[in-house]
Design an enzyme around this catalytic site. Structure first.
Site, mmCIF file in Angstrom:
data_model
loop_
_atom_site.group_PDB
_atom_site.id
_atom_site.type_symbol
_atom_site.label_atom_id
_atom_site.label_comp_id
_atom_site.label_asym_id
_atom_site.label_seq_id
_atom_site.Cartn_x
_atom_site.Cartn_y
_atom_site.Cartn_z
ATOM 1 N N SER A 289 4.174 0.576 2.356
ATOM 2 C CA SER A 289 4.015 -0.471 3.530
ATOM 3 C C SER A 289 3.591 -1.952 2.877
ATOM 4 C CB SER A 289 2.836 0.047 4.883
ATOM 5 O OG SER A 289 2.945 1.082 5.129
ATOM 6 N N HIS B 49 1.089 -1.171 0.027
ATOM 7 C CA HIS B 49 0.017 -0.007 0.143
ATOM 8 C C HIS B 49 0.888 1.123 -0.063
ATOM 9 C CE1 HIS B 49 -3.525 2.497 1.059
ATOM 10 N NE2 HIS B 49 -3.119 3.097 1.684
#
Length: 218
Positions: free
Chosen positions: A142, A115
């Site tokens: 992430s 993400h």
């Protein structure tokens, strides 16, 4: 790379360009990941990730979400296709769909996503512009395990980039993507080596619980 663990089988889901897919393909070909991509599935027929798969002799499957009347029906069909390959790991590489809880729970502890934000900041879309608008000094990406909460699963690894003055969202997005192409194959390699798992809704590397921000270097 250690061959003590059996080679893991991987199914990758894409919606677009598939640059992270390509990064993983390249790392596998270089012997840096103890795994094999056994299928690439896309919900968009023009997803370039499907072409990347075909060029690497990986089965490429298109399942049009517009052909289904509900999210549940689409996810059931997607699940059936994935299960035909019996993969050890599901990798979401720019798969732009919100998945049902039933689908996510079916692959509990076996599905990873990347993400473009420093979670838990900026779940959902338009993360780069939101970071700029908030006046943040840093942004990033992430890699996390997927749970029913949108972009809410335990983080495995984060990578940060500074936000420069006068930088627009497109420029920031490209710098984040450069980090993604390095970090996602690394996390996949950890999973395929048997080092990474999810237990009690926590990410664990080498049997140690990772922090909420994931693995920290140093």
């Amino acid at each position: 790379m250690s061959k003590l663990t059996p080679e893991k089988s991987i199914v990758v889901l894409v919606s677009g360009d598939g640059s992270n897919l390509q990064a993983i393909i390249d790392q596998i070909s270089q012997g840096k990941i103890n795994g094999k991509i056994i299928a690439v599935i896309a919900n968009k027929e023009n997803a370039y990730g499907l072409i990347r798969a075909k060029e690497s002799n990986i089965p490429a499957i298109f399942i049009d979400h517009k052909s289904f009347t509900s999210r549940e029906d689409y996810d059931a069909e997607l699940m059936n296709n994935i299960d035909n390959f019996s993969p050890d790991l599901i990798v979401l590489a720019g798969f732009m769909r919100i998945l049902t809880s039933e689908f996510v729970e079916h692959y509990h502890g076996r599905m990873l996503n990347i993400h473009p934000s420093l979670l838990p900041k900026y779940k959902g879309l338009d993360t780069h512009q939101r970071a700029i608008a908030a006046g943040d000094r840093e942004h990033g990406a992430s890699v996390h395990f997927v749970t029913p909460e949108l972009d809410g699963g335990p983080v495995v690894l984060q990578s940060k980039v500074p936000i420069f003055e006068q930088q627009d969202a497109d420029e920031l997005a490209e710098r984040v993507k450069q980090q993604e192409r390095q970090m996602y194959p690394l996390v996949v390699s950890w999973f395929c080596a048997g080092r990474l798992k999810m237990a009690n809704n926590k990410a664990m590397l080498d049997d140690k619980v990772l922090s909420e921000m994931g693995y920290a270097i140093g």
